[in-house]
Design a protein around this motif. Structure first.
Motif, PDB file in Angstrom:
ATOM      1  N   ARG A 241     -36.924  74.050  29.207  1.00 60.25           N
ATOM      2  CA  ARG A 241     -35.773  73.258  29.682  1.00 60.25           C
ATOM      3  C   ARG A 241     -34.941  74.046  30.634  1.00 60.25           C
ATOM      4  N   VAL A 242     -36.388  74.550  31.673  1.00 62.12           N
ATOM      5  CA  VAL A 242     -35.809  75.257  32.972  1.00 62.12           C
ATOM      6  C   VAL A 242     -36.543  74.325  34.260  1.00 62.12           C
ATOM      7  N   LEU A 243     -37.295  73.731  33.438  1.00 63.88           N
ATOM      8  CA  LEU A 243     -37.376  72.629  34.982  1.00 63.88           C
ATOM      9  C   LEU A 243     -37.379  71.565  35.538  1.00 63.88           C
ATOM     10  N   ALA A 244     -36.671  70.545  33.931  1.00 62.61           N
ATOM     11  CA  ALA A 244     -35.959  69.527  34.272  1.00 62.61           C
ATOM     12  C   ALA A 244     -34.455  69.305  34.978  1.00 62.61           C
ATOM     13  N   PRO A 245     -34.023  68.887  36.356  1.00 62.78           N
ATOM     14  CA  PRO A 245     -32.987  68.818  36.740  1.00 62.78           C
ATOM     15  C   PRO A 245     -31.901  67.833  35.641  1.00 62.78           C
ATOM     16  N   LEU A 246     -32.125  68.792  34.637  1.00 65.16           N
ATOM     17  CA  LEU A 246     -30.800  67.634  33.322  1.00 65.16           C
ATOM     18  C   LEU A 246     -29.835  69.295  33.430  1.00 65.16           C
ATOM     19  N   ALA A 247     -29.108  69.303  32.580  1.00 64.79           N
ATOM     20  CA  ALA A 247     -28.163  69.674  32.660  1.00 64.79           C
ATOM     21  C   ALA A 247     -28.130  70.282  30.629  1.00 64.79           C
ATOM     22  N   PRO A 248     -27.473  71.643  30.553  1.00 67.09           N
ATOM     23  CA  PRO A 248     -27.826  71.845  28.859  1.00 67.09           C
ATOM     24  C   PRO A 248     -27.248  71.061  27.819  1.00 67.09           C
ATOM     25  N   SER A 249     -26.019  70.304  28.627  1.00 68.61           N
ATOM     26  CA  SER A 249     -25.334  69.163  27.185  1.00 68.61           C
ATOM     27  C   SER A 249     -26.670  68.091  27.324  1.00 68.61           C
ATOM     28  N   GLU A 250     -27.372  67.657  28.658  1.00 65.63           N
ATOM     29  CA  GLU A 250     -27.993  66.610  28.225  1.00 65.63           C
ATOM     30  C   GLU A 250     -29.155  67.011  27.718  1.00 65.63           C
ATOM     31  N   PHE A 251     -29.762  68.152  27.343  1.00 65.58           N
ATOM     32  CA  PHE A 251     -30.410  68.266  26.657  1.00 65.58           C
ATOM     33  C   PHE A 251     -30.333  68.160  25.202  1.00 65.58           C
ATOM     34  N   LYS A 252     -28.224  68.405  25.258  1.00 64.18           N
ATOM     35  CA  LYS A 252     -28.474  69.003  23.548  1.00 64.18           C
ATOM     36  C   LYS A 252     -28.705  67.291  23.215  1.00 64.18           C
ATOM     37  N   VAL A 253     -27.705  67.096  24.548  1.00 62.00           N
ATOM     38  CA  VAL A 253     -28.246  65.183  23.377  1.00 62.00           C
ATOM     39  C   VAL A 253     -29.145  64.198  23.498  1.00 62.00           C
ATOM     40  N   TYR A 254     -30.486  64.909  24.708  1.00 67.23           N
ATOM     41  CA  TYR A 254     -31.827  64.899  24.240  1.00 67.23           C
ATOM     42  C   TYR A 254     -32.315  65.271  22.304  1.00 67.23           C
ATOM     43  N   ASP A 255     -32.248  66.349  21.974  1.00 69.25           N
ATOM     44  CA  ASP A 255     -32.277  66.615  20.866  1.00 69.25           C
ATOM     45  C   ASP A 255     -32.084  66.035  19.892  1.00 69.25           C
ATOM     46  N   SER A 256     -30.669  66.020  20.039  1.00 64.53           N
ATOM     47  CA  SER A 256     -30.014  64.741  19.169  1.00 64.53           C
ATOM     48  C   SER A 256     -30.264  63.111  18.893  1.00 64.53           C
ATOM     49  N   LEU A 257     -30.468  62.776  19.834  1.00 66.06           N
ATOM     50  CA  LEU A 257     -31.332  61.625  19.921  1.00 66.06           C
ATOM     51  C   LEU A 257     -32.962  61.284  19.719  1.00 66.06           C
ATOM     52  N   ALA A 258     -33.837  62.765  20.194  1.00 69.00           N
ATOM     53  CA  ALA A 258     -35.210  62.300  19.439  1.00 69.00           C
ATOM     54  C   ALA A 258     -35.399  62.371  18.061  1.00 69.00           C
ATOM     55  N   LYS A 259     -34.192  63.014  17.289  1.00 68.10           N
ATOM     56  CA  LYS A 259     -34.173  62.867  15.752  1.00 68.10           C
ATOM     57  C   LYS A 259     -33.419  61.300  15.389  1.00 68.10           C
ATOM     58  N   SER A 260     -32.687  61.259  15.830  1.00 67.96           N
ATOM     59  CA  SER A 260     -32.158  59.674  14.961  1.00 67.96           C
ATOM     60  C   SER A 260     -33.674  58.801  15.136  1.00 67.96           C
ATOM     61  N   VAL A 261     -32.381  57.130  14.975  1.00 73.83           N
ATOM     62  CA  VAL A 261     -33.028  55.940  14.778  1.00 73.83           C
ATOM     63  C   VAL A 261     -33.319  55.684  16.099  1.00 73.83           C
ATOM     64  N   ALA A 262     -33.130  56.127  16.930  1.00 72.24           N
ATOM     65  CA  ALA A 262     -33.193  56.315  18.813  1.00 72.24           C
ATOM     66  C   ALA A 262     -34.973  56.573  18.997  1.00 72.24           C
ATOM     67  N   ALA A 263     -35.394  56.855  17.926  1.00 72.68           N
ATOM     68  CA  ALA A 263     -37.173  57.625  18.481  1.00 72.68           C
ATOM     69  C   ALA A 263     -37.595  56.710  17.824  1.00 72.68           C
ATOM     70  N   SER A 264     -37.726  55.961  16.975  1.00 75.85           N
ATOM     71  CA  SER A 264     -38.715  54.936  16.386  1.00 75.85           C
ATOM     72  C   SER A 264     -38.784  53.599  17.035  1.00 75.85           C
ATOM     73  N   GLN A 265     -37.159  53.072  18.162  1.00 78.49           N
ATOM     74  CA  GLN A 265     -37.358  51.890  18.471  1.00 78.49           C
ATOM     75  C   GLN A 265     -37.686  51.765  19.275  1.00 78.49           C
ATOM     76  N   THR A 266     -38.880  50.863  20.178  1.00 80.89           N
ATOM     77  CA  THR A 266     -38.814  50.418  21.625  1.00 80.89           C
ATOM     78  C   THR A 266     -38.084  48.925  21.916  1.00 80.89           C
ATOM     79  N   ARG A 267     -38.477  49.268  22.945  1.00 80.62           N
ATOM     80  CA  ARG A 267     -37.299  47.901  23.779  1.00 80.62           C
ATOM     81  C   ARG A 267     -37.777  46.971  23.768  1.00 80.62           C
ATOM     82  N   GLU A 268     -39.384  46.866  23.095  1.00 79.80           N
ATOM     83  CA  GLU A 268     -39.347  44.555  22.366  1.00 79.80           C
ATOM     84  C   GLU A 268     -38.304  44.836  20.601  1.00 79.80           C
TER      85      GLU A 268
END
Length: 146
Positions: free
Chosen positions: A31-58
Protein backbone atom coordinates in the motif's frame (compact mmCIF):
# COMPACT_ATOMS: atom_id res chain seq x y z
CA UNK A 1 -5.78 9.47 -17.69
CA UNK A 2 -7.92 12.58 -18.16
CA UNK A 3 -11.54 13.04 -17.23
CA UNK A 4 -13.22 14.20 -20.41
CA UNK A 5 -16.78 14.51 -19.12
CA UNK A 6 -17.60 14.87 -15.44
CA UNK A 7 -20.60 12.94 -14.14
CA UNK A 8 -21.21 11.31 -17.52
CA UNK A 9 -23.16 8.53 -15.84
CA UNK A 10 -23.22 5.93 -13.14
CA UNK A 11 -20.50 3.31 -12.90
CA UNK A 12 -20.94 -0.28 -11.90
CA UNK A 13 -18.91 -1.57 -8.99
CA UNK A 14 -17.05 -3.74 -11.51
CA UNK A 15 -15.95 -0.64 -13.44
CA UNK A 16 -14.71 1.06 -10.27
CA UNK A 17 -12.84 -2.11 -9.26
CA UNK A 18 -11.34 -2.41 -12.73
CA UNK A 19 -10.23 1.25 -12.62
CA UNK A 20 -8.56 0.80 -9.22
CA UNK A 21 -6.80 -2.32 -10.48
CA UNK A 22 -5.53 -0.38 -13.49
CA UNK A 23 -4.03 2.18 -11.10
CA UNK A 24 -2.11 -0.57 -9.27
CA UNK A 25 -4.28 -1.38 -6.25
CA UNK A 26 -4.08 -5.13 -6.82
CA UNK A 27 -0.32 -5.13 -7.41
CA UNK A 28 0.74 -3.28 -4.27
CA UNK A 29 0.29 -5.37 -1.10
CA UNK A 30 2.39 -2.85 0.87
CA UNK A 31 0.00 0.00 0.00
CA UNK A 32 2.97 2.31 -0.54
CA UNK A 33 4.00 2.07 -4.19
CA UNK A 34 0.68 2.57 -6.01
CA UNK A 35 -0.42 6.19 -6.51
CA UNK A 36 -3.65 5.67 -4.58
CA UNK A 37 -5.05 7.35 -1.49
CA UNK A 38 -5.81 5.22 1.58
CA UNK A 39 -9.52 5.69 0.92
CA UNK A 40 -9.09 4.25 -2.59
CA UNK A 41 -7.42 1.16 -1.11
CA UNK A 42 -10.38 0.79 1.26
CA UNK A 43 -12.79 0.99 -1.68
CA UNK A 44 -10.69 -1.56 -3.56
CA UNK A 45 -10.66 -3.96 -0.58
CA UNK A 46 -14.42 -3.67 -0.19
CA UNK A 47 -15.16 -4.19 -3.88
CA UNK A 48 -12.70 -7.09 -4.13
CA UNK A 49 -14.87 -8.94 -1.58
CA UNK A 50 -18.15 -8.05 -3.32
CA UNK A 51 -19.98 -9.55 -6.28
CA UNK A 52 -18.05 -7.17 -8.55
CA UNK A 53 -14.94 -9.31 -8.18
CA UNK A 54 -16.55 -12.24 -9.99
CA UNK A 55 -18.09 -10.20 -12.81
CA UNK A 56 -16.61 -9.65 -16.26
CA UNK A 57 -17.15 -7.00 -18.89
CA UNK A 58 -18.64 -9.69 -21.14
CA UNK A 59 -21.16 -10.84 -18.52
CA UNK A 60 -22.24 -7.25 -17.87
CA UNK A 61 -22.70 -6.58 -21.59
CA UNK A 62 -24.66 -9.83 -21.93
CA UNK A 63 -26.92 -8.84 -19.04
CA UNK A 64 -27.55 -5.37 -20.48
CA UNK A 65 -28.46 -6.90 -23.86
CA UNK A 66 -30.82 -9.43 -22.29
CA UNK A 67 -32.52 -6.69 -20.21
CA UNK A 68 -33.70 -4.74 -23.26
CA UNK A 69 -37.15 -6.44 -23.42
CA UNK A 70 -37.84 -5.36 -19.83
CA UNK A 71 -37.29 -1.65 -20.64
CA UNK A 72 -35.35 -0.99 -17.45
CA UNK A 73 -33.71 2.37 -16.84
CA UNK A 74 -29.92 2.66 -16.78
CA UNK A 75 -30.01 3.24 -13.03
CA UNK A 76 -32.10 0.11 -12.45
CA UNK A 77 -29.71 -1.98 -14.55
CA UNK A 78 -26.66 -0.62 -12.71
CA UNK A 79 -28.28 -1.34 -9.33
CA UNK A 80 -29.10 -4.91 -10.37
CA UNK A 81 -25.54 -5.46 -11.61
CA UNK A 82 -24.04 -4.01 -8.41
CA UNK A 83 -26.28 -5.93 -6.01
CA UNK A 84 -26.94 -9.13 -8.01
CA UNK A 85 -30.21 -9.92 -6.21
CA UNK A 86 -30.78 -13.69 -5.90
CA UNK A 87 -34.52 -13.52 -5.12
CA UNK A 88 -37.70 -11.64 -6.03
CA UNK A 89 -37.82 -10.06 -2.59
CA UNK A 90 -34.47 -8.41 -3.22
CA UNK A 91 -35.20 -7.28 -6.77
CA UNK A 92 -38.54 -5.57 -5.99
CA UNK A 93 -37.01 -2.51 -4.26
CA UNK A 94 -34.61 -1.99 -7.17
CA UNK A 95 -37.24 -1.53 -9.88
CA UNK A 96 -39.90 1.16 -9.73
CA UNK A 97 -43.46 -0.18 -10.25
CA UNK A 98 -42.13 -3.64 -11.06
CA UNK A 99 -45.53 -5.30 -10.91
CA UNK A 100 -47.05 -2.86 -13.42
CA UNK A 101 -44.05 -2.79 -15.76
CA UNK A 102 -42.80 -6.36 -15.68
CA UNK A 103 -45.28 -8.38 -13.66
CA UNK A 104 -43.52 -10.97 -11.61
CA UNK A 105 -39.83 -10.35 -11.08
CA UNK A 106 -39.17 -14.08 -11.33
CA UNK A 107 -37.96 -13.96 -14.95
CA UNK A 108 -35.59 -11.14 -14.14
CA UNK A 109 -34.20 -13.00 -11.13
CA UNK A 110 -33.62 -16.05 -13.34
CA UNK A 111 -31.77 -13.84 -15.81
CA UNK A 112 -29.61 -12.41 -13.02
CA UNK A 113 -28.70 -15.85 -11.66
CA UNK A 114 -28.09 -17.17 -15.18
CA UNK A 115 -25.71 -14.38 -16.22
CA UNK A 116 -24.19 -13.77 -12.76
CA UNK A 117 -24.20 -17.17 -11.01
CA UNK A 118 -24.24 -17.07 -7.21
CA UNK A 119 -20.90 -18.21 -5.89
CA UNK A 120 -19.94 -19.33 -2.44
CA UNK A 121 -19.57 -16.45 -0.06
CA UNK A 122 -17.06 -16.34 2.75
CA UNK A 123 -18.18 -14.99 6.09
CA UNK A 124 -16.13 -13.15 8.70
CA UNK A 125 -15.52 -16.38 10.60
CA UNK A 126 -13.85 -17.95 7.55
CA UNK A 127 -16.58 -20.55 6.99
CA UNK A 128 -17.99 -20.96 3.52
CA UNK A 129 -21.74 -20.83 2.96
CA UNK A 130 -23.84 -20.94 -0.19
CA UNK A 131 -26.66 -18.49 -0.79
CA UNK A 132 -28.02 -15.59 1.15
CA UNK A 133 -30.32 -17.63 3.41
CA UNK A 134 -27.44 -19.54 4.98
CA UNK A 135 -25.44 -16.31 5.37
CA UNK A 136 -28.32 -14.60 7.20
CA UNK A 137 -28.88 -17.65 9.40
CA UNK A 138 -25.20 -17.81 10.31
CA UNK A 139 -25.12 -14.10 11.18
CA UNK A 140 -28.18 -14.54 13.40
CA UNK A 141 -26.45 -17.43 15.20
CA UNK A 142 -23.26 -15.35 15.64
CA UNK A 143 -25.33 -12.47 17.05
CA UNK A 144 -27.09 -14.81 19.50
CA UNK A 145 -23.74 -16.18 20.72
CA UNK A 146 -22.32 -12.71 21.39
Amino acid sequence: MKILVENAGMLTNFEVLDFLKSRGAAKDPTRVLAPLAPSEFKVYDSLAKSVAASQTRESINEFVDKCKPYKLTKNEIVNIINIRPPSEAEIFPLIENIEERIGSGEELVELVTQVFPVEEQETKSGKRVEGIEELVEERNVEAAVE
